[in-house]
Write an enzyme that holds these catalytic residues in place. Sequence first.
Site, short mmCIF file in Angstrom:
data_model
loop_
_atom_site.label_atom_id
_atom_site.label_comp_id
_atom_site.label_asym_id
_atom_site.label_seq_id
_atom_site.Cartn_x
_atom_site.Cartn_y
_atom_site.Cartn_z
N GLU A 1 3.59 -8.36 -5.83
CA GLU A 1 4.03 -7.82 -4.54
C GLU A 1 5.52 -7.53 -4.59
O GLU A 1 6.31 -8.41 -4.88
CB GLU A 1 3.77 -8.84 -3.43
CG GLU A 1 2.31 -9.22 -3.24
CD GLU A 1 1.56 -8.22 -2.39
OE1 GLU A 1 2.17 -7.22 -1.95
OE2 GLU A 1 0.35 -8.44 -2.16
N HIS B 1 -3.17 0.71 -2.44
CA HIS B 1 -2.79 0.96 -1.05
C HIS B 1 -1.77 2.09 -1.01
O HIS B 1 -0.65 1.93 -1.48
CB HIS B 1 -2.21 -0.31 -0.43
CG HIS B 1 -3.22 -1.42 -0.32
ND1 HIS B 1 -2.96 -2.72 -0.59
CD2 HIS B 1 -4.54 -1.36 0.04
CE1 HIS B 1 -4.06 -3.44 -0.40
NE2 HIS B 1 -5.03 -2.63 -0.02
ZN LIG Z 1 -1.28 -3.83 -1.12
#
Ligand SMILES: [Zn+2]
Length: 1107
Positions: free
Chosen positions: A947, A765
């Site tokens: 994350e 991303h």
């Molecule tokens: Zn992501």
Amino acid sequence: MAAPSSSGLEVLLSSLQNGDDTESMLNTLNVLDELLSAGTDRRIHYMISKGGSEALLMALVNTARTINPNYTILLPLLHLLAKVGQRDCRIGVKAEKAEAVLLTLSLLRQNMNHARRAAACLWLLRVFCSSVTTATLLGRNRGLDAVFKLIYPHTTKHLRTVKAAIDALAALLCSKANCKTAVAKGYISDLLKLYEDWHINDASHEHVPIRRSLLHCLHHASNTSVGRTTLVAEGGIALLYHTTQMCLATKSLECLVESAVQLMRKCYPKCPIALTSDQSVHRFPLPGRPDDGWDDVLGLQDDSFEDDSDDDNMENEESDYKDYEDDLETDLNKLRARPESDRPLEQLAQYMHLCPELHHDFQDLDSGSEGEGSSDEDSLLNGNFEDKRQRERHFRAGPKSSHSPSSSDTCSKAGEEKQSLTLKEGHPEESQLKAQDFHSHNLSCSRTKQSDHCSMVDRLLEKYGACVPHHDPRLYAASAAHTKSIANYSILAFPDFWGHLPPRGQEPMANRRPHVQRKKVFEDIKRLLCPEDIINKVVFDLEDPSTQCSSTETHPPSLRFFSKFECGNLRKAIQVRSHEYDLILNADANCFQHHQWFYFEVSGMVANAPYRFNIINCEKGNSQFNYGMQPVLYSVREALEGRPHWMRTGSEICYYRNHFCPRRGQKRTNFYTLTFMVTFRHEEDVCYLAYHYPYAYSALQSHLQLLEQSVNPRKVFFRKQNLCSTLSGNPCPLVTITACPTSRAWKHLHQLRNRPCVVLTARVHPGESNASWVMKGTLEFLCSSDPVAESLREAYIFKIIPMLNPDGVINGNHRCSLNGQDLNRQWMKPDPNLSPTIYHVKGFLYYLNSIGRTPLVFCDYHGHSRKKNVFLYGCSMKETLWQSGSVVDTASLKEDPGYRTIAKTLDRIAPAFSFNSCNFLVEKSRASTARVVVWREIGVLRSYTMESTYNGCDQGIYKGLQMGTRELEEMGMKFCQSLLTLRRSTMLYSSRLISHASNLLDLDDSLLDHKSQNCFEDDEPPCVEEIEFASYTCQDQGGDELDTEVNGNTSSAEDEEEEREKEEKGQRRSDRKSRLFPHLVHAESLETLTMKKNTCNSIDITNEYLS
Ligand SMILES: [Zn+2]
């Protein structure tokens, strides 16, 4: 006692329905009121479950239908019904069935001049309106008119009745049909006038509840578009704005202010964003898709809009996978089953070359390897540092030769202008180098100026010195020259070129001042009220070149913006007021959404003056910007003065839903404003603002080159290869890092070739630049001479794809690749043409699997915008079945608990990490993400998404601080260190190294001992101010408030004289019990009744009776 109690209640209820003499009826009502008033709501709910509402309704109908209704009974009956009814969610339906609805309305009409009776009817009507159909029924029978007649301008009489009428009107307006009627009858305008009248005349604020109820009516009316339009057309916004300003200073009026602000936001007319099209400025022709197939793509996306990172449960997203993964979470066989390979085995051979360490002959180890063996541990611990420093010095001394050929290469090959640095023509030779000189326009390139700009760079470096480790501006410029972007960027952003050093000191999360959002909303509303104050001048537009290079003076003076560089994202800037700008972000390439990432240059500022920036087309429903996060700023001037830092910046930050909508109204899309104030330190500086610390593709490429040059090739096997090319032709690097064997002896080569693989990926991303900084930490640590790193290299072969989505990163996307799709949703069936990087990483993993080298660990690094800390998502069959409520007996299911080891270790050694935020569920909505596919299809037990927050930590030693690149890089290092725990027992290497490593881990242990182990709050608490306005419901009065009003109906001094006299004799009570029973019911009667019932039925009518 249960059985006799229920029969006791039944006796009461049946006597209520059948009783025809006033006294026994009153007694019954009195007993019921007594019973229901003491104790909790449980009693009332119990009575409702026993048919209490129906019995009361029937009693009402029986009593009211007579020619001369007996109000001695009716009044207490109405009160009791209101109290019971508001706790009965089906009261409306029951009332309609009993034909009590219109009967009550007609009672109201008969008693318009009898305040107490009218109030009682109004309360009951309001209660009935909890059902929308009942409200509509009342509306159709002109109920609105009857109620509205009882709402008066400011008065001191019959206040309770006035309030009851306003509340009943608000309840009636729950029905959209009634709203339309109200609008048609001009009630909106009347309500506004009433509100103003009460506002002006209620100077001592004695009647705030009435004013609040009026706003409540307007709120309900503005749930319809006709209601909103009418409110605006009637000047409602101005009225609300001005009345509200006068309330701000009075604390007791807070509820009015909040309600009015939400009402203004709700009614603020929707405004399409100032763009010609919602589609991205960046378009890229996709293979196999005709250029005009655009609308299809866009059309498809409308339904599959998905707004956040891997971690939110989005319903629409789940629907994508409905067909084949519907019961993934509950079906053991599905969880266990290994899906078939998505490609034939023979295609896997192409990946053989990506394992060069397995085939390398290590010739160079034969000569001169003596004395460097890993048996000499001291040299490992100390020697390497020296080696490295020497190499770094060497590199800095002679960098030109390493980059010049490559940049001229590209220029001649491509025949087009590419990135490189040049000096502005006519630049005064020996003048002071000022920030303005490094405005990106001056760094623009042209081939003919090659020698000039080299000297410019040299002069810069000479004067200011490159001070960022693992970064070389010349190398960066050279690698940027090879990077292919859709817009053919020819300018470098100064921070990427010059480099970034984490600032000294900590950066605490920003304090949110009370009502900061309200202040911003007022400013926004003033745009509507005072349009003449608004400049509304486009000062930058990606699509309009005339706005891009103006360095000339403008009137009024305005900031200059620029974003045409790698990773840049700013589509348009509009000057709203002299120091306020609306900024519009560009959608992801080939897309019309995913606005979140921003990165732009701003210049032409005045020092020490606060500027307000509003990014007005954000899409996410909430943001860490509401919880202490700040954007980052880089000042060229500061960098040249030796402080090349991205710094957290900005005050008065908040994130809230605004009144803008997309150009081509996607109905479901709402936009949010991120607003912040920046005060620049220097006059005429050049600054850069970004969502998060940028990390460009060119930065990665130059970083990998530097790393390769920094390692000792005899000890560290470092190989950078191309996994594949991206859609726009950029190479996607794959890096192999491991230790070279001590010698070419069979046992050493054998050991090397049997090391387990660890596969790490990041930045699928593009907006998650934090993932790249974590990856940078991982890469630097693995290439370092740290003894733990040495052990790791000897224990594992690292296969790293540091940027899975180079095209997205380069072109300033937030979420997608050039195909307009989220690459982390393509893993199940990646398309080789449209998602080449995913297709080939997956192929490579299949290959490893096919040669018996399934990775021990797979981890994909991400960034998280809604949570704090760093945490892992993993895959556990047991936890999934268990949490999804599957019927499978998980106790007998055998599962290797090894998937938890890394997370447990990180919790102890990594300050930013929080085990409590980790999650090991395999959700069907994630069925096509890297983590789940690698776990299911490749069979990697330890398959993770890591994350990292964009914001900061709420636990551990970083509690209350925002993450900087130092902390992100540290996280990358700690992740590597945690891998050691997987191999502690099986490693064959020097015990001294192992103990060194263990000590290191244990040392960290003790450092972090105080770390909170308490349960971690997964999601943020509700924001202190409402982000949304559509869902805003002004606080409906609780049952207790209505109770108080009902009970107080007789204590008021406003009614008939006779009644007042009676009241004065009555006793005041604070409980739910009414004081409305006429005095003909003596205290004894209750006892008598109780006694009577007791003797009749031999049951105990005491307070336990209903509880
Ligand atoms: Zn992501």
